[in-house]
Motif scaffolding. Structure first.
Motif, PDB file in Angstrom:
ATOM      1  N   ARG A 179    -122.540  49.445  42.403  1.00  0.00           N
ATOM      2  CA  ARG A 179    -122.585  49.708  43.836  1.00  0.00           C
ATOM      3  C   ARG A 179    -121.982  51.081  44.097  1.00  0.00           C
ATOM      4  O   ARG A 179    -121.268  51.632  43.251  1.00  0.00           O
ATOM      5  CB  ARG A 179    -121.894  48.630  44.644  1.00  0.00           C
ATOM      6  CG  ARG A 179    -120.410  48.509  44.479  1.00  0.00           C
ATOM      7  CD  ARG A 179    -119.873  47.413  45.398  1.00  0.00           C
ATOM      8  NE  ARG A 179    -118.566  46.945  44.958  1.00  0.00           N
ATOM      9  CZ  ARG A 179    -118.129  45.735  45.160  1.00  0.00           C
ATOM     10  NH1 ARG A 179    -118.870  44.839  45.767  1.00  0.00           N
ATOM     11  NH2 ARG A 179    -116.927  45.372  44.762  1.00  0.00           N
ATOM     12  N   CYS A 220    -121.050  56.094  42.326  1.00  0.00           N
ATOM     13  CA  CYS A 220    -121.675  54.866  41.832  1.00  0.00           C
ATOM     14  C   CYS A 220    -120.782  54.274  40.756  1.00  0.00           C
ATOM     15  O   CYS A 220    -120.384  54.962  39.810  1.00  0.00           O
ATOM     16  CB  CYS A 220    -123.060  55.165  41.281  1.00  0.00           C
ATOM     17  SG  CYS A 220    -124.200  55.686  42.572  1.00  0.00           S
ATOM     18  N   TRP A 243    -123.161  43.605  44.890  1.00  0.00           N
ATOM     19  CA  TRP A 243    -123.559  44.433  43.749  1.00  0.00           C
ATOM     20  C   TRP A 243    -125.082  44.519  43.672  1.00  0.00           C
ATOM     21  O   TRP A 243    -125.783  43.656  44.192  1.00  0.00           O
ATOM     22  CB  TRP A 243    -123.009  43.854  42.448  1.00  0.00           C
ATOM     23  CG  TRP A 243    -121.515  43.867  42.388  1.00  0.00           C
ATOM     24  CD1 TRP A 243    -120.669  42.844  42.726  1.00  0.00           C
ATOM     25  CD2 TRP A 243    -120.680  44.956  42.003  1.00  0.00           C
ATOM     26  NE1 TRP A 243    -119.363  43.234  42.566  1.00  0.00           N
ATOM     27  CE2 TRP A 243    -119.341  44.522  42.114  1.00  0.00           C
ATOM     28  CE3 TRP A 243    -120.924  46.258  41.563  1.00  0.00           C
ATOM     29  CZ2 TRP A 243    -118.259  45.343  41.804  1.00  0.00           C
ATOM     30  CZ3 TRP A 243    -119.848  47.075  41.243  1.00  0.00           C
ATOM     31  CH2 TRP A 243    -118.537  46.620  41.367  1.00  0.00           C
ATOM     32  N   THR A 244    -125.588  45.533  43.001  1.00  0.00           N
ATOM     33  CA  THR A 244    -127.016  45.766  42.821  1.00  0.00           C
ATOM     34  C   THR A 244    -127.306  45.817  41.326  1.00  0.00           C
ATOM     35  O   THR A 244    -126.516  46.397  40.572  1.00  0.00           O
ATOM     36  CB  THR A 244    -127.420  47.112  43.467  1.00  0.00           C
ATOM     37  OG1 THR A 244    -127.077  47.068  44.854  1.00  0.00           O
ATOM     38  CG2 THR A 244    -128.894  47.386  43.329  1.00  0.00           C
TER      39      THR A 244
END
Length: 92
Positions: free
Chosen positions: A75, A81, A24-25
């Motif tokens: 992500r 997204c 994940w970001t």
């Protein structure tokens, strides 16, 4: 800009470590709107990026509803997204 400019700090980095390991970001919600959430994040080149993201089915099933200012884990999957979860809210 950097995530730090948006309020990211060492404490958030530690809180996010497990999500980071899962691919994940981090991103910050800047505008929620009827199932879409405008997110700001920083890409691998350090460039600020804004985009719309949707909640994953798991997040929706948990009744999760991000608000402006929330830090989220996102992500890209199949060109979409997705937001999987959020970090704890904190008062300033």
């Amino acid at each position: 800009m950097t995530l730090e400019d948006w309020g990211w700090n060492e404490s958030r980095d530690k809180e996010f470590a497990t999500m980071d390991a899962e691919g994940w970001t981090p991103g910050r919600v800047i505008r929620p709107s009827r199932g879409l959430f405008r997110i700001v994040s920083v890409d691998e080149n350090g460039e600020e990026r804004e985009f719309d993201a949707r909640l994953t089915g798991k997040a929706m099933g948990q009744g999760f509803a991000p608000a402006a200012g929330d830090w989220v884990a996102w992500r890209e999957e199949g060109g979409t997204c997705l937001i999987g979860s959020a970090l704890d809210r904190r008062a300033v």
